[in-house]
Design an enzyme around this catalytic site. Structure first.
Site, short mmCIF file in Angstrom:
data_model
loop_
_atom_site.label_atom_id
_atom_site.label_comp_id
_atom_site.label_asym_id
_atom_site.label_seq_id
_atom_site.Cartn_x
_atom_site.Cartn_y
_atom_site.Cartn_z
N LYS A 193 0.87 -1.18 0.00
CA LYS A 193 0.00 0.00 0.00
C LYS A 193 0.91 1.24 0.00
O LYS A 193 1.86 1.31 0.76
CB LYS A 193 -0.87 -0.01 1.26
CG LYS A 193 -2.14 0.77 1.15
CD LYS A 193 -3.12 0.33 2.23
CE LYS A 193 -4.48 0.91 2.02
NZ LYS A 193 -5.49 0.34 2.94
N GLU A 196 -18.70 -5.88 10.56
CA GLU A 196 -19.62 -5.18 11.46
C GLU A 196 -20.67 -6.12 12.04
O GLU A 196 -21.04 -5.99 13.21
CB GLU A 196 -20.31 -4.04 10.70
CG GLU A 196 -19.41 -2.83 10.39
CD GLU A 196 -18.53 -3.01 9.19
OE1 GLU A 196 -18.60 -4.05 8.53
OE2 GLU A 196 -17.73 -2.09 8.90
N ARG A 222 -25.36 -2.57 7.59
CA ARG A 222 -25.30 -4.01 7.25
C ARG A 222 -25.43 -4.91 8.46
O ARG A 222 -25.54 -6.11 8.33
CB ARG A 222 -24.05 -4.34 6.46
CG ARG A 222 -22.75 -4.24 7.16
CD ARG A 222 -21.67 -4.95 6.36
NE ARG A 222 -21.84 -4.74 4.92
CZ ARG A 222 -20.88 -5.00 4.02
NH1 ARG A 222 -19.73 -5.47 4.44
NH2 ARG A 222 -21.04 -4.81 2.75
#
Ligand SMILES: Cc1ncc(C[n+]2csc(CCOP(=O)(O)OP(=O)(O)O)c2C)c(N)n1
Ligand SMILES: CC(=O)[C@@H](O)[C@H](O)COP(=O)(O)O
Ligand SMILES: [Mg+2]
Length: 642
Positions: free
Chosen positions: A283, A369, A397
């Site tokens: 990254k 989550e 969600r």
């Protein structure tokens, strides 16, 4: 002429030489750094996928072969290669280039949802459709990060993909070992083993040193052996869990070695069934400041110096996140039952401060989550008080988990939702505009929308004392306002403003919109309509004090930074009806629409959620209520324009 100027579409990549490809990769990196350092955006993720994206577009024929990005924040290179270089000056701005795939922008874009871990389900469905339609010459390419693989949906999809041997699907795993911070969990550890098992790499290095130097036959022989490396891996490295699932696995490949990735993708494409191509990337690759940024490798940046990477605007004032983070540390000191849970967003939610003080009471569950919420229910069942800190939109969600695992069990869990309300630049799926509509149906759930830092501290301390029901506190990405003190109280309700005379309009403002509510109250007074402005702080449950107040007024106006459909204004209206209070109500909030990107201010103005627009609408409503002949537009003394 820079190579990049020659690339108007992926078809222009085909006849580039190896040298030109390397040069193009360098130009793309310079382009990303130059542009994104100016506009802000997801610089780190995109620097990490330059070679991967080039190889995908050289191997597959987009859009005939659909390319689906997971989360989509790493699609800038894809956009550069598909004719949208010119849009980067307005990246993530109103009317400009979206920071995520956008079907409106290009036929090369398919999935606009920026909520993680959905791409494999999208891709499985698309590939299945191609099979059913008999379109055998098309392959779906899913572009998924290691972080996205920690989300449950990804495994639901893999479970289905693994048993469809002829599914035309290639899954490119972009494994940079991080979400923001290093990816967590068993999957991450497994990937790490596969990344670092050097046995076959070392063997290959030996071959490379001794074979490739042989005259004439050296290079071809090495290429052959390089191709065999995959076979070697199967022998020397642990069988990957993907392979154990029955999924064809190729890798790990150096994701910055563009020819190697191309070879692996070509191999995968020819296989004719679902294949995972595991690519190792970095990254922030190619920009030292990003590579060395320990927190998140420049995952999402504001405007920075393109050379040093230093932020151009140093944030000096405290943010909502700061206030929450500091107060939670204080609470953690007096309550050892309080624990904190993040879904791969330790720093963005401010929980890194709690983790620094209470590392054993801080849990990063990955981008998961749903698991975070039900795990919190489990912790509460055992006597802890979990604080689950996520961005508002991402809790959507986990609705069923909040409803059935927390609410049904009356679990003392506190949800702290950052980025509630209009956020703007991240586009439609990032606005935290649904939480008060979605979660207000959870029986017993308490909702607080604090108006300033002090009310946030008060609400958080009150929430952790609620041990027989869920509590939810939400705050904005916008600037933290100075504390707004009440001038008086009506029981639990803070009265913030009251004009002379019998007040006719009651303005009930929530959270970040309290400032707008005060502006409305003052404008109404200027129009000769006495008004009162109040803040209940706790939007749910609707209190008797507030109901008493509304009964004393001719019109109730509610203002919320949430969807107006099923919002807390609607809930107040429902409560009034239940108490046979007939005061008319005007509710102001975000319409049930997907909001195109822009700044928060631009979007609120477009929606008419400014003090001026709301006041004007209320004046006109009052005129109708008073049954006065509605004066002609020229006669209405409108609040002077700002
Ligand atoms: C459901 C959901 N939760 C959290 C986020 C916030 N988020 C955006 S990108 C990201 C990390 C993604 O990691 P990875 O998939 O590895 O992609 P990378 O940035 O490393 O390329 C997170 C947590 C999100 N977009 N969706
Ligand atoms: C892609 C994603 O979901 C996150 O990176 C998000 O863009 C961060 O938003 P903030 O910049 O508001 O923290
Ligand atoms: Mg990653």
């Amino acid at each position: 002429m820079p190579l990049l100027e020659r690339i108007q579409g992926p078809e222009d990549l085909g006849d580039l030489t190896r040298t030109e490809m390397d040069e193009l990769a360098a130009e793309i990196r310079d382009f990303l750094i130059t542009h994104v350092s100016r506009t802000g955006g997801h610089l780190g993720p995109n620097l990490g996928v330059v070679e991967l994206t080039l190889a995908v577009h050289r191997t597959f024929t987009s859009p005939h072969d659909p390319i689906v990005f997971d989360t989509g924040h790493q699609s800038y290179v894809h956009k550069i290669l598909t004719g949208r270089q010119g849009g980067f000056d307005d990246l993530r701005q109103r009317g400009g280039l979206s920071g995520y795939p956008s079907r409106q922008e290009s036929k090369h874009d398919w999935v606009e949802n920026s909520h993680a871990s959905a791409a494999l389900s999208w891709a499985e469905g698309m590939a299945k459709a191609l099979k059913i339609r008999g379109e055998k010459d098309r392959t779906v390419v899913a572009f998924v990060g290691d972080g996205a693989l920690t989300g449950g949906m990804a495994w639901e999809a893999l479970n289905n993909i693994a048993v469809q041997d002829d599914l035309p699907l290639v899954i490119v795993v972009n494994d940079n070992g991080r979400s923001y911070t290093p990816t967590v969990g068993g999957l991450a550890q497994h990937l790490a083993v596969m990344r670092t098992d050097r046995r076959y790499e070392d063997l290959l290095d030996v071959i490379k040193r001794n074979v490739s130097r042989a005259p004439l036959v050296g290079r071809p022989a090495y290429e052959l052996l390089h191709g065999l490396k995959i076979g070697l891996k199967d022998v020397l490295a642990p069988q990957g869990l993907f392979a154990d699932l029955g999924l064809k696995y190729v890798g790990p490949i150096d994701g910055h070695d563009e020819p190697a990735v191309e070879r692996a993708l070509a191999q995968a494409k020819d296989f004719g069934g679902p294949v995972i191509v595991h690519c190792l990337t970095q990254k922030g690759h190619g920009f030292r400041a990003a590579e060395q940024n320990e927190e998140d490798r420049f995952h999402a940046i504001g405007q920075i110096d393109a050379h040093t990477g230093e932020p151009l605007s140093s944030i000096v004032t405290a943010t909502w996140t700061d206030v929450f983070a500091e107060e939670l540390v204080r609470i953690g000191g007096r309550r050892d039952d309080v624990v904190a849970i993040t879904a791969a967003m330790l720093h963005p939610t401010g929980l890194n401060r709690f983790a620094a003080t209470y590392p054993d009471r801080t849990f990063d569950v990955g981008i998961a989550e749903q698991h975070a919420v039900t795990s919190a229910a489990g912790m509460a069942a055992m006597g802890l008080h979990p604080v689950v800190a996520v961005y508002s939109t991402f809790l959507n969600r986990a609705f069923d988990q909040v409803l059935m695992d927390v609410g049904l069990h009356r679990a003392g869990v506190t949800f702290v939702l950052d980025r509630a309300g209009v956020t703007g630049s991240d586009g439609p799926s990032h606005n935290g505009m649904w939480d008060m509509s979605v979660f207000q149906v959870v029986p017993g759930l308490h909702i607080a929308a604090p108006r300033d830092g002090q009310r946030l501290r008060d609400a958080l301390n009150a929430a952790v004392d609620i041990d027989d029901a869920p509590s939810l506190i939400r705050f904005s990405k916008d600037k933290l306002p100075d504390d707004i003190e009440a001038i008086t109280h009506r029981g639990e309700v803070d009265v913030l403003y009251s004009s002379e005379g019998r007040p006719r309009v009651l303005v009930v403002a929530y959270g970040q919109m309290v400032g707008t509510g005060l502006d409305v109250g003052r404008r109404l007074t200027q129009q000769g309509i006495p008004a009162t402005v109040v803040d209940p702080v706790w939007a749910l449950p609707v209190g008797e004090d507030l109901l008493g107040l509304v009964a004393d007024h001719d019109l109730v106006v509610t203002i919320e930074d949430n969807c107006v459909v099923g919002g807390v204004g609607a809930r107040l209206e429902q409560a009034m009806a239940d108490h046979e209070i007939t005061t008319p109500v005007q509710t102001f909030g975000i319409p049930d629409q997907y909001l195109a990107q822009g700044s928060r201010g631009e979007i609120l103005t477009d929606l008419g959620l400014t003090g001026q627009d709301i006041a004007r609408s209320v004046v006109e409503h009052m005129l109708r209520l008073d049954r006065l002949p509605v004066p002609s537009p020229t006669e209405v003394v409108r609040p002077e324009r700002d």
